[in-house]
Design a protein around this motif. Structure first.
Motif, PDB file in Angstrom:
ATOM      1  N   UNK A   1      41.250  49.507  45.911  1.00  0.00           N
ATOM      2  CA  UNK A   1      42.638  50.014  45.197  1.00  0.00           C
ATOM      3  C   UNK A   1      42.749  50.014  43.824  1.00  0.00           C
ATOM      4  N   UNK A   2      41.931  49.069  43.212  1.00  0.00           N
ATOM      5  CA  UNK A   2      42.182  48.921  41.939  1.00  0.00           C
ATOM      6  C   UNK A   2      41.702  50.267  40.840  1.00  0.00           C
ATOM      7  N   UNK A   3      40.664  50.957  41.657  1.00  0.00           N
ATOM      8  CA  UNK A   3      40.166  52.078  41.125  1.00  0.00           C
ATOM      9  C   UNK A   3      39.388  51.868  39.726  1.00  0.00           C
ATOM     10  N   UNK A   4      38.715  50.787  39.868  1.00  0.00           N
ATOM     11  CA  UNK A   4      37.638  50.344  38.842  1.00  0.00           C
ATOM     12  C   UNK A   4      38.562  49.557  37.709  1.00  0.00           C
ATOM     13  N   UNK A   5      39.448  48.910  38.242  1.00  0.00           N
ATOM     14  CA  UNK A   5      40.244  47.906  37.627  1.00  0.00           C
ATOM     15  C   UNK A   5      41.272  48.795  36.441  1.00  0.00           C
ATOM     16  N   UNK A   6      41.680  49.824  36.919  1.00  0.00           N
ATOM     17  CA  UNK A   6      42.653  50.989  36.019  1.00  0.00           C
ATOM     18  C   UNK A   6      43.971  50.867  36.435  1.00  0.00           C
ATOM     19  N   UNK A   7      44.392  50.202  37.652  1.00  0.00           N
ATOM     20  CA  UNK A   7      45.536  50.037  38.277  1.00  0.00           C
ATOM     21  C   UNK A   7      45.976  48.830  38.243  1.00  0.00           C
ATOM     22  N   UNK A   8      47.210  48.496  37.172  1.00  0.00           N
ATOM     23  CA  UNK A   8      47.623  47.193  36.962  1.00  0.00           C
ATOM     24  C   UNK A   8      47.906  46.186  38.230  1.00  0.00           C
ATOM     25  N   UNK A   9      48.834  46.517  39.113  1.00  0.00           N
ATOM     26  CA  UNK A   9      49.142  45.911  40.317  1.00  0.00           C
ATOM     27  C   UNK A   9      48.205  45.593  41.277  1.00  0.00           C
ATOM     28  N   UNK A  10      47.411  46.576  41.742  1.00  0.00           N
ATOM     29  CA  UNK A  10      46.192  46.375  42.482  1.00  0.00           C
ATOM     30  C   UNK A  10      45.293  45.363  41.984  1.00  0.00           C
ATOM     31  N   UNK A  11      45.035  45.523  40.477  1.00  0.00           N
ATOM     32  CA  UNK A  11      44.401  44.551  40.017  1.00  0.00           C
ATOM     33  C   UNK A  11      44.719  43.102  39.970  1.00  0.00           C
ATOM     34  N   UNK A  12      45.901  42.780  39.662  1.00  0.00           N
ATOM     35  CA  UNK A  12      46.527  41.548  39.884  1.00  0.00           C
ATOM     36  C   UNK A  12      46.379  40.849  40.832  1.00  0.00           C
ATOM     37  N   UNK A  13      46.871  41.673  42.173  1.00  0.00           N
ATOM     38  CA  UNK A  13      46.601  41.014  43.325  1.00  0.00           C
ATOM     39  C   UNK A  13      45.230  40.853  43.949  1.00  0.00           C
ATOM     40  N   UNK A  14      44.263  41.676  43.341  1.00  0.00           N
ATOM     41  CA  UNK A  14      43.045  41.398  43.661  1.00  0.00           C
ATOM     42  C   UNK A  14      42.519  40.296  42.947  1.00  0.00           C
ATOM     43  N   UNK A  15      42.673  39.924  41.894  1.00  0.00           N
ATOM     44  CA  UNK A  15      42.367  38.787  41.120  1.00  0.00           C
ATOM     45  C   UNK A  15      42.878  37.700  41.456  1.00  0.00           C
ATOM     46  N   UNK A  16      44.068  37.565  41.881  1.00  0.00           N
ATOM     47  CA  UNK A  16      44.869  36.524  42.697  1.00  0.00           C
ATOM     48  C   UNK A  16      44.097  36.118  43.961  1.00  0.00           C
ATOM     49  N   UNK A  17      43.893  37.021  44.766  1.00  0.00           N
ATOM     50  CA  UNK A  17      43.096  36.883  46.024  1.00  0.00           C
ATOM     51  C   UNK A  17      41.809  36.358  45.809  1.00  0.00           C
ATOM     52  N   UNK A  18      40.833  36.490  44.797  1.00  0.00           N
ATOM     53  CA  UNK A  18      39.743  36.264  44.371  1.00  0.00           C
ATOM     54  C   UNK A  18      39.736  34.488  44.129  1.00  0.00           C
ATOM     55  N   UNK A  19      40.912  34.187  43.306  1.00  0.00           N
ATOM     56  CA  UNK A  19      41.088  32.913  42.930  1.00  0.00           C
ATOM     57  C   UNK A  19      41.398  32.135  44.205  1.00  0.00           C
ATOM     58  N   UNK A  20      42.655  32.560  44.946  1.00  0.00           N
ATOM     59  CA  UNK A  20      42.848  31.879  46.199  1.00  0.00           C
ATOM     60  C   UNK A  20      41.737  31.692  46.909  1.00  0.00           C
ATOM     61  N   UNK A  21      40.912  32.727  47.416  1.00  0.00           N
ATOM     62  CA  UNK A  21      39.731  32.626  48.070  1.00  0.00           C
ATOM     63  C   UNK A  21      38.706  31.536  47.630  1.00  0.00           C
ATOM     64  N   UNK A  22      38.252  31.684  46.563  1.00  0.00           N
ATOM     65  CA  UNK A  22      37.279  30.475  45.993  1.00  0.00           C
ATOM     66  C   UNK A  22      38.042  29.406  45.971  1.00  0.00           C
ATOM     67  N   UNK A  23      39.147  28.982  45.530  1.00  0.00           N
ATOM     68  CA  UNK A  23      39.851  27.603  45.670  1.00  0.00           C
ATOM     69  C   UNK A  23      39.835  26.996  47.013  1.00  0.00           C
ATOM     70  N   UNK A  24      40.072  27.918  47.945  1.00  0.00           N
ATOM     71  CA  UNK A  24      40.128  27.654  49.538  1.00  0.00           C
ATOM     72  C   UNK A  24      38.841  27.185  49.969  1.00  0.00           C
ATOM     73  N   UNK A  25      37.583  28.012  49.385  1.00  0.00           N
ATOM     74  CA  UNK A  25      36.379  27.672  49.775  1.00  0.00           C
ATOM     75  C   UNK A  25      35.990  26.395  49.305  1.00  0.00           C
ATOM     76  N   UNK A  26      36.276  26.031  48.190  1.00  0.00           N
ATOM     77  CA  UNK A  26      36.072  24.924  47.391  1.00  0.00           C
ATOM     78  C   UNK A  26      36.713  23.469  48.088  1.00  0.00           C
ATOM     79  N   UNK A  27      37.702  23.888  48.749  1.00  0.00           N
ATOM     80  CA  UNK A  27      38.639  22.849  49.460  1.00  0.00           C
ATOM     81  C   UNK A  27      37.876  22.533  50.764  1.00  0.00           C
ATOM     82  N   UNK A  28      37.545  23.465  51.361  1.00  0.00           N
ATOM     83  CA  UNK A  28      36.942  23.300  52.592  1.00  0.00           C
ATOM     84  C   UNK A  28      35.436  22.690  52.547  1.00  0.00           C
TER      85      UNK A  28
END
Length: 106
Positions: free
Chosen positions: A22-49
């Motif tokens: 949905x970012x369309x190559x990181x050209x759409x702002x809100x989908x890009x922000x949501x995707x990057x936040x999900x990446x950060x949360x995902x990696x952080x939780x992986x590290x916690x586990x």
């Protein structure tokens, strides 16, 4: 608790994997922000586990949950093809996740 955190981390991996579409190559702002936040949360939780789970198990389960979930949402949201080979393959991924859970003390 580490297993619950790990599965949630995998679900956030699904969010960012689908979000990339949905970012369309990181050209759409809100989908890009949501995707990057999900990446950060995902990696952080992986590290916690990984504090209490073996790295090989945790990483494999994280990737497996992400892969299986992404295939499912690709079918549901994006109209990707459904066929026996894909469904059997995803079932094998899920069986691998269950096998790792059963074989890992924690």
């Amino acid at each position: 608790m580490a297993w619950v955190i790990l599965v949630i981390a995998g679900l956030f991996e699904v969010v960012w994997a689908i979000g990339l579409k949905y970012t369309e190559g990181f050209t759409r702002l809100w989908p890009t922000i949501g995707t990057v936040l999900a990446m950060i949360i995902s990696l952080w939780l992986l590290g916690v586990a990984m504090k209490s789970l073996p790295v090989g198990t945790a990483y494999s389960v994280w990737v497996g949950v992400g892969a299986a979930g992404t295939v499912a949402l690709g079918i549901i949201l994006l109209g990707e093809p459904v066929n026996a080979a894909r469904l059997i393959s995803v079932t094998l991924i899920i069986a691998g996740i269950v096998g790792l859970k059963l074989a890992t003390p924690a």
